[in-house]
Design a protein around this motif. Sequence first.
Motif, PDB file in Angstrom:
ATOM      1  N   GLU A 168      40.616  67.144  24.939  1.00  0.00           N
ATOM      2  CA  GLU A 168      40.051  66.356  26.034  1.00  0.00           C
ATOM      3  C   GLU A 168      40.993  65.219  26.406  1.00  0.00           C
ATOM      4  OE1 GLU A 168      36.002  63.845  26.866  1.00  0.00           O
ATOM      5  OE2 GLU A 168      35.885  65.663  25.683  1.00  0.00           O
ATOM      6  N   ARG A 169      41.162  65.028  27.685  1.00  0.00           N
ATOM      7  CA  ARG A 169      41.990  63.948  28.215  1.00  0.00           C
ATOM      8  C   ARG A 169      41.101  62.719  28.365  1.00  0.00           C
ATOM      9  NH1 ARG A 169      46.779  64.510  31.712  1.00  0.00           N
ATOM     10  NH2 ARG A 169      46.886  62.676  33.033  1.00  0.00           N
ATOM     11  N   VAL A 170      41.553  61.584  27.830  1.00  0.00           N
ATOM     12  CA  VAL A 170      40.760  60.351  27.825  1.00  0.00           C
ATOM     13  C   VAL A 170      41.572  59.254  28.510  1.00  0.00           C
ATOM     14  CG1 VAL A 170      39.675  58.616  26.339  1.00  0.00           C
ATOM     15  CG2 VAL A 170      39.640  61.027  25.667  1.00  0.00           C
ATOM     16  N   THR A 171      40.932  58.495  29.376  1.00  0.00           N
ATOM     17  CA  THR A 171      41.599  57.383  30.048  1.00  0.00           C
ATOM     18  C   THR A 171      41.864  56.264  29.051  1.00  0.00           C
ATOM     19  OG1 THR A 171      40.470  57.920  32.104  1.00  0.00           O
ATOM     20  CG2 THR A 171      41.432  55.735  31.951  1.00  0.00           C
ATOM     21  N   PHE A 172      43.114  55.817  29.002  1.00  0.00           N
ATOM     22  CA  PHE A 172      43.491  54.710  28.117  1.00  0.00           C
ATOM     23  C   PHE A 172      44.749  54.064  28.680  1.00  0.00           C
ATOM     24  CE2 PHE A 172      45.972  53.117  24.418  1.00  0.00           C
ATOM     25  CZ  PHE A 172      45.117  52.093  24.057  1.00  0.00           C
ATOM     26  N   ASP A 173      44.640  52.799  29.032  1.00  0.00           N
ATOM     27  CA  ASP A 173      45.778  52.027  29.529  1.00  0.00           C
ATOM     28  C   ASP A 173      46.400  51.295  28.345  1.00  0.00           C
ATOM     29  OD1 ASP A 173      45.533  52.595  32.364  1.00  0.00           O
ATOM     30  OD2 ASP A 173      43.673  51.438  32.262  1.00  0.00           O
ATOM     31  N   GLY A 198      52.346  43.454  31.290  1.00  0.00           N
ATOM     32  CA  GLY A 198      52.514  42.584  32.466  1.00  0.00           C
ATOM     33  C   GLY A 198      51.313  42.620  33.391  1.00  0.00           C
ATOM     34  N   PRO A 199      50.916  43.818  33.854  1.00  0.00           N
ATOM     35  CA  PRO A 199      49.752  43.875  34.740  1.00  0.00           C
ATOM     36  C   PRO A 199      48.464  43.341  34.089  1.00  0.00           C
ATOM     37  CG  PRO A 199      50.978  45.926  34.872  1.00  0.00           C
ATOM     38  CD  PRO A 199      51.581  45.118  33.753  1.00  0.00           C
ATOM     39  N   ILE A 200      48.309  43.561  32.799  1.00  0.00           N
ATOM     40  CA  ILE A 200      47.089  43.095  32.122  1.00  0.00           C
ATOM     41  C   ILE A 200      47.027  41.578  32.102  1.00  0.00           C
ATOM     42  CG2 ILE A 200      45.880  42.973  29.901  1.00  0.00           C
ATOM     43  CD1 ILE A 200      46.825  45.896  29.421  1.00  0.00           C
ATOM     44  N   ILE A 201      48.153  40.932  31.732  1.00  0.00           N
ATOM     45  CA  ILE A 201      48.094  39.467  31.622  1.00  0.00           C
ATOM     46  C   ILE A 201      48.088  38.764  32.976  1.00  0.00           C
ATOM     47  CG2 ILE A 201      49.117  39.440  29.322  1.00  0.00           C
ATOM     48  CD1 ILE A 201      51.706  38.362  30.664  1.00  0.00           C
ATOM     49  N   THR A 202      48.479  39.473  34.040  1.00  0.00           N
ATOM     50  CA  THR A 202      48.458  38.838  35.361  1.00  0.00           C
ATOM     51  C   THR A 202      47.171  39.133  36.133  1.00  0.00           C
ATOM     52  OG1 THR A 202      49.682  40.709  36.308  1.00  0.00           O
ATOM     53  CG2 THR A 202      50.970  38.802  35.574  1.00  0.00           C
ATOM     54  N   THR A 203      46.334  40.025  35.597  1.00  0.00           N
ATOM     55  CA  THR A 203      45.046  40.316  36.225  1.00  0.00           C
ATOM     56  C   THR A 203      44.054  39.218  35.864  1.00  0.00           C
ATOM     57  OG1 THR A 203      45.452  42.686  36.113  1.00  0.00           O
ATOM     58  CG2 THR A 203      43.169  42.015  36.347  1.00  0.00           C
ATOM     59  N   ASP A 204      43.159  38.917  36.771  1.00  0.00           N
ATOM     60  CA  ASP A 204      42.102  37.938  36.508  1.00  0.00           C
ATOM     61  C   ASP A 204      41.387  38.344  35.214  1.00  0.00           C
ATOM     62  OD1 ASP A 204      40.000  36.136  36.571  1.00  0.00           O
ATOM     63  OD2 ASP A 204      39.025  37.046  38.310  1.00  0.00           O
ATOM     64  N   PRO A 205      41.335  37.467  34.201  1.00  0.00           N
ATOM     65  CA  PRO A 205      40.741  37.815  32.905  1.00  0.00           C
ATOM     66  C   PRO A 205      39.324  38.385  32.996  1.00  0.00           C
ATOM     67  CG  PRO A 205      41.813  35.682  32.757  1.00  0.00           C
ATOM     68  CD  PRO A 205      41.846  36.101  34.206  1.00  0.00           C
ATOM     69  N   GLU A 206      38.570  37.963  34.001  1.00  0.00           N
ATOM     70  CA  GLU A 206      37.208  38.468  34.150  1.00  0.00           C
ATOM     71  C   GLU A 206      37.179  39.896  34.682  1.00  0.00           C
ATOM     72  OE1 GLU A 206      35.227  35.585  36.556  1.00  0.00           O
ATOM     73  OE2 GLU A 206      35.389  34.019  35.029  1.00  0.00           O
ATOM     74  N   ARG A 207      38.292  40.369  35.231  1.00  0.00           N
ATOM     75  CA  ARG A 207      38.347  41.712  35.810  1.00  0.00           C
ATOM     76  C   ARG A 207      39.102  42.715  34.938  1.00  0.00           C
ATOM     77  NH1 ARG A 207      40.430  42.847  40.914  1.00  0.00           N
ATOM     78  NH2 ARG A 207      39.053  44.618  40.751  1.00  0.00           N
ATOM     79  N   VAL A 208      39.732  42.251  33.872  1.00  0.00           N
ATOM     80  CA  VAL A 208      40.547  43.150  33.036  1.00  0.00           C
ATOM     81  C   VAL A 208      39.731  44.348  32.563  1.00  0.00           C
ATOM     82  CG1 VAL A 208      41.754  43.349  30.832  1.00  0.00           C
ATOM     83  CG2 VAL A 208      42.232  41.423  32.327  1.00  0.00           C
ATOM     84  N   ALA A 209      38.517  44.117  32.097  1.00  0.00           N
ATOM     85  CA  ALA A 209      37.685  45.210  31.564  1.00  0.00           C
ATOM     86  C   ALA A 209      37.317  46.239  32.631  1.00  0.00           C
ATOM     87  CB  ALA A 209      36.418  44.646  30.920  1.00  0.00           C
ATOM     88  N   GLU A 210      37.199  45.814  33.882  1.00  0.00           N
ATOM     89  CA  GLU A 210      36.845  46.789  34.921  1.00  0.00           C
ATOM     90  C   GLU A 210      38.073  47.477  35.517  1.00  0.00           C
ATOM     91  OE1 GLU A 210      36.153  44.699  39.148  1.00  0.00           O
ATOM     92  OE2 GLU A 210      34.970  43.772  37.543  1.00  0.00           O
ATOM     93  N   VAL A 211      39.249  46.877  35.371  1.00  0.00           N
ATOM     94  CA  VAL A 211      40.473  47.447  35.940  1.00  0.00           C
ATOM     95  C   VAL A 211      41.202  48.345  34.944  1.00  0.00           C
ATOM     96  CG1 VAL A 211      42.735  46.871  36.910  1.00  0.00           C
ATOM     97  CG2 VAL A 211      40.739  45.491  37.512  1.00  0.00           C
TER      98      VAL A 211
END
Length: 99
Positions: free
Chosen positions: A45-50, A57-70
């Motif tokens: 099974e293929r599972v989504t995982f970033d 870089g993208p994680i630390i520059t994303t709004d901390p409140e949105r990291v879990a949804e992005v």
Amino acid sequence: MARTRKRKIRVDDVDYRWTVSRADPGHVVVRVWGINGGQNVRLEERVTFDDPWLNYGPIITTDPERVAEVFALDPVTPRLVERMIRSALADPVSGAWRT
């Protein structure tokens, strides 16, 4: 994920082995195999995982409140593998198990 480690899990008194390997920067592939009803079976099974290392870089520059949804940052755990096995066993017609 430089090396693939074989792990062991027992579900309903049946032993399985499982591995996780990278498919691409946003997905991993979980492979489960073992003995089920006297047949060699395999679940893949293929599972989504970033991967946080690849997406730092993208994680630390994303709004901390949105990291879990992005980003999908929850790693593959034995609990997830157990759910995958139970789901595949509950619906054998789906073709999730391969012989």
